[in-house]
Design a protein around this motif. Structure first.
Motif, PDB file in Angstrom:
ATOM      1  N   UNK A   1      49.150  40.723  37.649  1.00 52.73           N
ATOM      2  CA  UNK A   1      50.150  41.800  37.538  1.00 52.73           C
ATOM      3  C   UNK A   1      51.019  41.928  38.789  1.00 52.73           C
ATOM      4  N   UNK A   2      50.439  41.741  39.959  1.00 50.69           N
ATOM      5  CA  UNK A   2      51.196  41.974  41.190  1.00 50.69           C
ATOM      6  C   UNK A   2      51.637  40.686  41.878  1.00 50.69           C
ATOM      7  N   UNK A   3      51.060  39.588  41.455  1.00 48.29           N
ATOM      8  CA  UNK A   3      51.407  38.312  42.064  1.00 48.29           C
ATOM      9  C   UNK A   3      50.436  37.943  43.169  1.00 48.29           C
ATOM     10  N   UNK A   4      50.248  36.650  43.331  1.00 44.80           N
ATOM     11  CA  UNK A   4      49.273  36.195  44.318  1.00 44.80           C
ATOM     12  C   UNK A   4      49.754  36.353  45.752  1.00 44.80           C
ATOM     13  N   UNK A   5      51.027  36.675  45.947  1.00 43.67           N
ATOM     14  CA  UNK A   5      51.562  36.877  47.296  1.00 43.67           C
ATOM     15  C   UNK A   5      51.754  38.356  47.641  1.00 43.67           C
ATOM     16  N   UNK A   6      51.319  39.267  46.752  1.00 45.00           N
ATOM     17  CA  UNK A   6      51.523  40.695  47.000  1.00 45.00           C
ATOM     18  C   UNK A   6      50.564  41.201  48.076  1.00 45.00           C
ATOM     19  N   UNK A   7      50.958  42.280  48.721  1.00 45.21           N
ATOM     20  CA  UNK A   7      50.113  42.884  49.759  1.00 45.21           C
ATOM     21  C   UNK A   7      48.821  43.439  49.167  1.00 45.21           C
ATOM     22  N   UNK A   8      48.906  44.014  47.968  1.00 46.92           N
ATOM     23  CA  UNK A   8      47.717  44.594  47.338  1.00 46.92           C
ATOM     24  C   UNK A   8      46.683  43.508  47.010  1.00 46.92           C
TER      25      UNK A   8
ATOM     26  N   UNK B   1      46.522  40.632  48.416  1.00 47.42           N
ATOM     27  CA  UNK B   1      46.091  40.060  49.686  1.00 47.42           C
ATOM     28  C   UNK B   1      44.894  40.816  50.260  1.00 47.42           C
ATOM     29  N   UNK B   2      44.811  42.122  49.993  1.00 41.17           N
ATOM     30  CA  UNK B   2      43.702  42.934  50.500  1.00 41.17           C
ATOM     31  C   UNK B   2      42.383  42.611  49.796  1.00 41.17           C
ATOM     32  N   UNK B   3      42.445  42.202  48.536  1.00 44.15           N
ATOM     33  CA  UNK B   3      41.206  41.973  47.791  1.00 44.15           C
ATOM     34  C   UNK B   3      40.848  40.496  47.621  1.00 44.15           C
ATOM     35  N   UNK B   4      41.774  39.598  47.889  1.00 43.87           N
ATOM     36  CA  UNK B   4      41.491  38.192  47.617  1.00 43.87           C
ATOM     37  C   UNK B   4      40.416  37.614  48.540  1.00 43.87           C
ATOM     38  N   UNK B   5      40.177  38.213  49.671  1.00 42.57           N
ATOM     39  CA  UNK B   5      39.144  37.721  50.599  1.00 42.57           C
ATOM     40  C   UNK B   5      37.746  38.188  50.223  1.00 42.57           C
ATOM     41  N   UNK B   6      37.665  39.152  49.330  1.00 45.20           N
ATOM     42  CA  UNK B   6      36.354  39.667  48.911  1.00 45.20           C
ATOM     43  C   UNK B   6      35.628  38.607  48.090  1.00 45.20           C
ATOM     44  N   UNK B   7      34.423  38.303  48.472  1.00 43.58           N
ATOM     45  CA  UNK B   7      33.601  37.333  47.758  1.00 43.58           C
ATOM     46  C   UNK B   7      32.672  38.077  46.816  1.00 43.58           C
ATOM     47  N   UNK B   8      32.778  37.788  45.555  1.00 45.04           N
ATOM     48  CA  UNK B   8      31.953  38.436  44.545  1.00 45.04           C
ATOM     49  C   UNK B   8      31.184  37.341  43.817  1.00 45.04           C
TER      50      UNK B   8
END
Length: 113
Positions: free
Chosen positions: A93-100, A102-109
């Motif tokens: 929805x926000x794109x892989x380059x969005x700031x939002x 970017x905040x969650x992409x580092x979370x390892x689940x």
């Protein structure tokens, strides 16, 4: 020594046997009050009560861990799966380059197998 002999239950049982042995000896008359048969019997009862509480707490802990595992990992709609879905939704929805995102992409689940 085997781990079974080193458990608290085994130590408590050995102490219980020692108290029974001492109680069966009529000439056992210690001068130290803590070593009297009555005092040793009270300590033995205290140890058995504490061991029983630990066993009950272990059962409750084990059940709680099973419930946690079901909620976090095992269900088809587990918290792990839901978190991955949210992360994927934000990317779409926000794109892989969005700031939002970017905040969650580092979370390892990850799921525990």
């Amino acid at each position: 020594r085997s781990p079974v002999q080193m458990s608290y239950w085994a130590k408590s049982d050995a102490f219980s046997q020692l108290v029974k042995l001492v109680a069966s000896i009529p000439t056992y008359q210690p001068t130290v009050p803590e070593l009297s048969v009555e005092s040793l019997t009270m300590k033995m009862a205290e140890l058995e009560t504490i061991n029983q509480r630990v066993s009950e707490a272990w059962v409750k802990w084990s059940q709680a861990m099973s419930q946690r595992k079901a909620v976090m990992y095992a269900d088809h709609d587990s918290a792990c799966d839901r978190a991955k879905s949210v992360k994927n939704y934000l990317r779409i929805m926000l794109g892989s380059n969005s700031d939002q995102f970017d905040q969650v992409k580092r979370l390892k689940i990850t799921k525990i197998h």
